[in-house]
Design an enzyme around this catalytic site. Structure first.
Site, PDB file in Angstrom:
ATOM      1  N   GLY A 146     -33.213 -18.623  33.576  1.00  0.00           N
ATOM      2  CA  GLY A 146     -34.598 -18.857  32.979  1.00  0.00           C
ATOM      3  C   GLY A 146     -35.262 -17.526  32.746  1.00  0.00           C
ATOM      4  O   GLY A 146     -36.618 -17.787  32.280  1.00  0.00           O
ATOM      5  N   GLY A 147     -34.579 -16.606  32.506  1.00  0.00           N
ATOM      6  CA  GLY A 147     -35.373 -15.207  32.087  1.00  0.00           C
ATOM      7  C   GLY A 147     -36.014 -14.571  33.241  1.00  0.00           C
ATOM      8  O   GLY A 147     -36.529 -13.534  32.896  1.00  0.00           O
ATOM      9  N   LYS A 193     -24.610  -7.444  25.874  1.00  0.00           N
ATOM     10  CA  LYS A 193     -25.225  -7.018  24.585  1.00  0.00           C
ATOM     11  C   LYS A 193     -26.483  -8.040  24.442  1.00  0.00           C
ATOM     12  O   LYS A 193     -26.770  -8.756  24.722  1.00  0.00           O
ATOM     13  CB  LYS A 193     -24.362  -7.473  23.442  1.00  0.00           C
ATOM     14  CG  LYS A 193     -24.599  -6.983  22.263  1.00  0.00           C
ATOM     15  CD  LYS A 193     -24.355  -5.739  21.883  1.00  0.00           C
ATOM     16  CE  LYS A 193     -25.222  -5.159  20.488  1.00  0.00           C
ATOM     17  NZ  LYS A 193     -25.197  -3.632  20.687  1.00  0.00           N
ATOM     18  N   ARG A 224     -30.020 -29.626  36.362  1.00  0.00           N
ATOM     19  CA  ARG A 224     -31.218 -30.557  36.455  1.00  0.00           C
ATOM     20  C   ARG A 224     -31.735 -31.367  35.387  1.00  0.00           C
ATOM     21  O   ARG A 224     -31.026 -31.109  34.179  1.00  0.00           O
ATOM     22  CB  ARG A 224     -32.366 -29.667  37.074  1.00  0.00           C
ATOM     23  CG  ARG A 224     -32.590 -28.617  36.108  1.00  0.00           C
ATOM     24  CD  ARG A 224     -34.050 -28.290  36.168  1.00  0.00           C
ATOM     25  NE  ARG A 224     -34.537 -27.507  35.017  1.00  0.00           N
ATOM     26  CZ  ARG A 224     -34.263 -26.285  34.730  1.00  0.00           C
ATOM     27  NH1 ARG A 224     -33.283 -25.638  35.424  1.00  0.00           N
ATOM     28  NH2 ARG A 224     -34.709 -25.770  33.524  1.00  0.00           N
TER      29      ARG A 224
HETATM   30  C1  MV4 Z   1     -30.653 -13.041  26.339  1.00  0.00           C
HETATM   31  C2  MV4 Z   1     -31.467 -12.719  25.112  1.00  0.00           C
HETATM   32  C3  MV4 Z   1     -30.889 -11.837  24.201  1.00  0.00           C
HETATM   33  N1  MV4 Z   1     -29.685 -11.042  24.440  1.00  0.00           N
HETATM   34  N2  MV4 Z   1     -29.505 -12.398  26.356  1.00  0.00           N
HETATM   35  C4  MV4 Z   1     -33.887 -15.916  28.428  1.00  0.00           C
HETATM   36  C5  MV4 Z   1     -33.504 -16.991  29.190  1.00  0.00           C
HETATM   37  C6  MV4 Z   1     -32.294 -16.808  29.691  1.00  0.00           C
HETATM   38  N3  MV4 Z   1     -31.674 -18.170  29.793  1.00  0.00           N
HETATM   39  C7  MV4 Z   1     -31.620 -16.086  28.670  1.00  0.00           C
HETATM   40  N4  MV4 Z   1     -32.444 -15.492  27.793  1.00  0.00           N
HETATM   41  C8  MV4 Z   1     -32.280 -14.533  27.238  1.00  0.00           C
HETATM   42  N5  MV4 Z   1     -31.066 -13.894  27.285  1.00  0.00           N
HETATM   43  C9  MV4 Z   1     -29.081 -11.688  25.495  1.00  0.00           C
HETATM   44  N6  MV4 Z   1     -28.167 -10.854  25.934  1.00  0.00           N
HETATM   45  C10 MV4 Z   1     -32.713 -13.495  25.012  1.00  0.00           C
HETATM   46  C11 MV4 Z   1     -33.176 -14.216  25.933  1.00  0.00           C
HETATM   47  C12 MV4 Z   1     -34.321 -14.946  25.627  1.00  0.00           C
HETATM   48  C13 MV4 Z   1     -35.602 -14.116  25.623  1.00  0.00           C
HETATM   49  C14 MV4 Z   1     -35.532 -12.783  25.784  1.00  0.00           C
HETATM   50  C15 MV4 Z   1     -36.619 -12.123  25.902  1.00  0.00           C
HETATM   51  C16 MV4 Z   1     -37.862 -12.509  25.513  1.00  0.00           C
HETATM   52  C17 MV4 Z   1     -38.019 -13.979  25.470  1.00  0.00           C
HETATM   53  C18 MV4 Z   1     -36.657 -14.750  25.467  1.00  0.00           C
HETATM   54  C19 MV4 Z   1     -36.772 -16.307  25.055  1.00  0.00           C
HETATM   55  C20 MV4 Z   1     -35.683 -16.805  25.117  1.00  0.00           C
HETATM   56  C21 MV4 Z   1     -34.373 -16.289  25.467  1.00  0.00           C
END
Ligand code: MV4
Length: 444
Positions: free
Chosen positions: A164-165, A201, A292
């Site tokens: 969930g980040g 990446k 969930r």
């Molecule tokens: C990432 C990504 C970009 N590249 N992974 C956020 C929640 C989690 N489930 C996975 N997430 C992300 N993973 C890679 N390799 C971007 C997100 C991402 C995100 C990243 C920074 C700020 C806001 C975001 C919102 C949704 C997903």
């Protein structure tokens, strides 16, 4: 079917689950903390039991209180909702060992998907795309740097026990990698008691697309289409929609079938959500699986006509899925706005007493909420006041209905994000469907 279910949650989701139980003719037990004594979920349930003081740790996360409440009321099953104990594999295992049905997947599946490294390894075996990552495991900092260079910057460091980040670090240059790596490991250890991290990446401006799946214990698994959850702030989703206007039928089927392969591949039962990132070349990559029911499940209900919570309870009771993939049709468009009690400028939660309240209504408007006039929003839990959900035949109609519903909605006494949602409904990029995970960062 169960005769009695205990709901180990509060707020709108507890109310949502009680309503589903009533429709199924199942008796309900609410549990509540001292501060939630007069709350709607406690009033709507057939029985209600106090499980401790206001702090989550002492009540909604208090496993022995909740198990005792189930035992003294003869509840056969526990629905965990979302948050709190919903993704706690130990809790699910305790339920299993006490002869109480946990309404969710097996504790083994929860544990597998809870560890994001194990989950990715499993998904790779099933041959669903993942982004280039440190799949061999990281030995030390030097090894980590070699892996990062091989993958190529920018990279993102994530905690195995995160999700969930939470606990993510984006690194753009080799020079800042060493520091970020150490900080990420330390933070992961402090936050989750597990310092394992992995490197991926970094995908620059993706969309967050998730697939709802359902599986029975007889080997039948289906997908209920996707939700676009790109509009979020600091990993808090604030608006979700179904379907995603960017997917065509072919890609929808590919992603749906990938999600089903993952669930079938691990012998998953009950409902779940497979999260993907979709890059600007329309390539999709598995991110994680949530074991969930999700906050945003109503948008899928609106476009499929399927009551996800009722199906979830039927599946937990051992019933067969009542439909096959070919029976599931996506019709129309749905949008959910999360109405939060928060300061509109700082986004800081803003609990307090509601002094005046009007909820919108009319065709295609649904409000899932547990608040009422004179209700005091306690500071101990999340700040979700209501989920405003609309349906329209088209995306344009859904947006226009949402704009009207937001104008009608009136909440006084606490600050809310209603004005922000209104602005989004009027935004040209949003209306054109030009959204990615950075939408709110650059949103004036
Ligand atoms: C990432 C990504 C970009 N590249 N992974 C956020 C929640 C989690 N489930 C996975 N997430 C992300 N993973 C890679 N390799 C971007 C997100 C991402 C995100 C990243 C920074 C700020 C806001 C975001 C919102 C949704 C997903």
């Amino acid at each position: 079917m169960f005769h009695k279910i205990l709901i180990a949650n509060r707020g709108e989701i507890a109310v949502r689950i009680i309503r589903a139980c009533k429709e199924l003719g199942i008796r309900t037990v609410a549990v509540y903390s001292e501060v939630d004594r007069d709350s709607l979920h406690a009033r709507l349930a057939d029985e209600a039991i106090c499980i401790g003081p206001a702090k989550s740790k002492d009540s909604y996360l208090n496993v022995s209180s909740i198990i005792s409440a189930a035992e003294v009321t003869d509840a056969e099953a526990i629905h965990p909702g979302y948050g709190f104990l919903a993704e706690n594999a130990e809790f699910a295992e305790i339920c299993e060992n006490c002869g109480i049905k946990f309404i969710g997947p097996s504790s083994n599946n929860m544990r597998l998907m809870g560890n994001k490294i194990q989950a990715k390894k499993e998904v790779e075996k099933i041959r669903v795309h993942v982004l280039p990552w440190s799949n061999s495991g990281i030995k030390d900092e030097k090894d980590a740097m070699d892996i990062a260079r091989k993958i190529g910057f920018p990279i993102i460091i994530k905690a195995a026990a995160g999700g969930g980040g939470r606990g993510m670090k984006i690194v753009h240059t080799p020079a800042s990698f060493g520091n970020a790596f150490h900080t990420a490991k330390n933070e992961a250890q402090a936050a989750f008691g597990n310092g394992d991290v992995y490197i991926e990446k970094f995908c620059e401006a993706p969309r967050h697309i998730e697939i709802q799946i359902m599986a029975d214990k007889y080997g039948n698994t289906v997908y209920l289409g996707e939700r676009d959850c790109s509009i979020q702030r600091r990993h808090q989703k604030i608006l979700e929609e179904a379907p995603s206007h960017i997917l065509d039928e072919k890609l929808r089927r590919k992603m749906g079938e990938a999600a089903v392969r993952i669930a079938s591949g691990i012998g998953y039962t009950n409902i779940g959500t497979v999260e993907f990132l979709l890059d600007n070349s329309m390539r999709y990559y598995f991110m994680e699986m949530n074991t969930r029911v999700q906050v945003e499940h109503p948008v899928t209900e609106m476009v499929t006509g399927i009551d996800i919570i009722k199906e979830q309870i039927r599946l937990a009771a051992g019933e067969r899925l009542r439909f096959k993939q070919k029976h599931i049709r996506i019709k129309g468009h749905s949008i959910e706005c999360r109405i939060n009690a928060e300061d509109p400028d700082t986004f800081v939660p803003c609990p307090g007493k509601i002094t005046s309240l009007h909820m919108p209504g009319g065709p295609g408007v649904r409000v899932d909420s547990a608040i009422s006039c004179s209700y005091t929003v306690p500071p101990h839990y999340d700040a979700l006041l209501a989920k405003l959900v609309v349906y329209g035949e088209s995306r344009a109609e859904a947006i226009s209905r949402m704009a009207m519903a937001l104008d009608e909605m009136e909440i006084e006494g606490v600050k809310t994000n209603i004005a922000l949602h209104r602005k989004i409904m009027n935004d040209h990029d949003f209306i054109a469907g030009k959204i990615d995970i950075n939408f709110l960062n650059i949103f004036a």
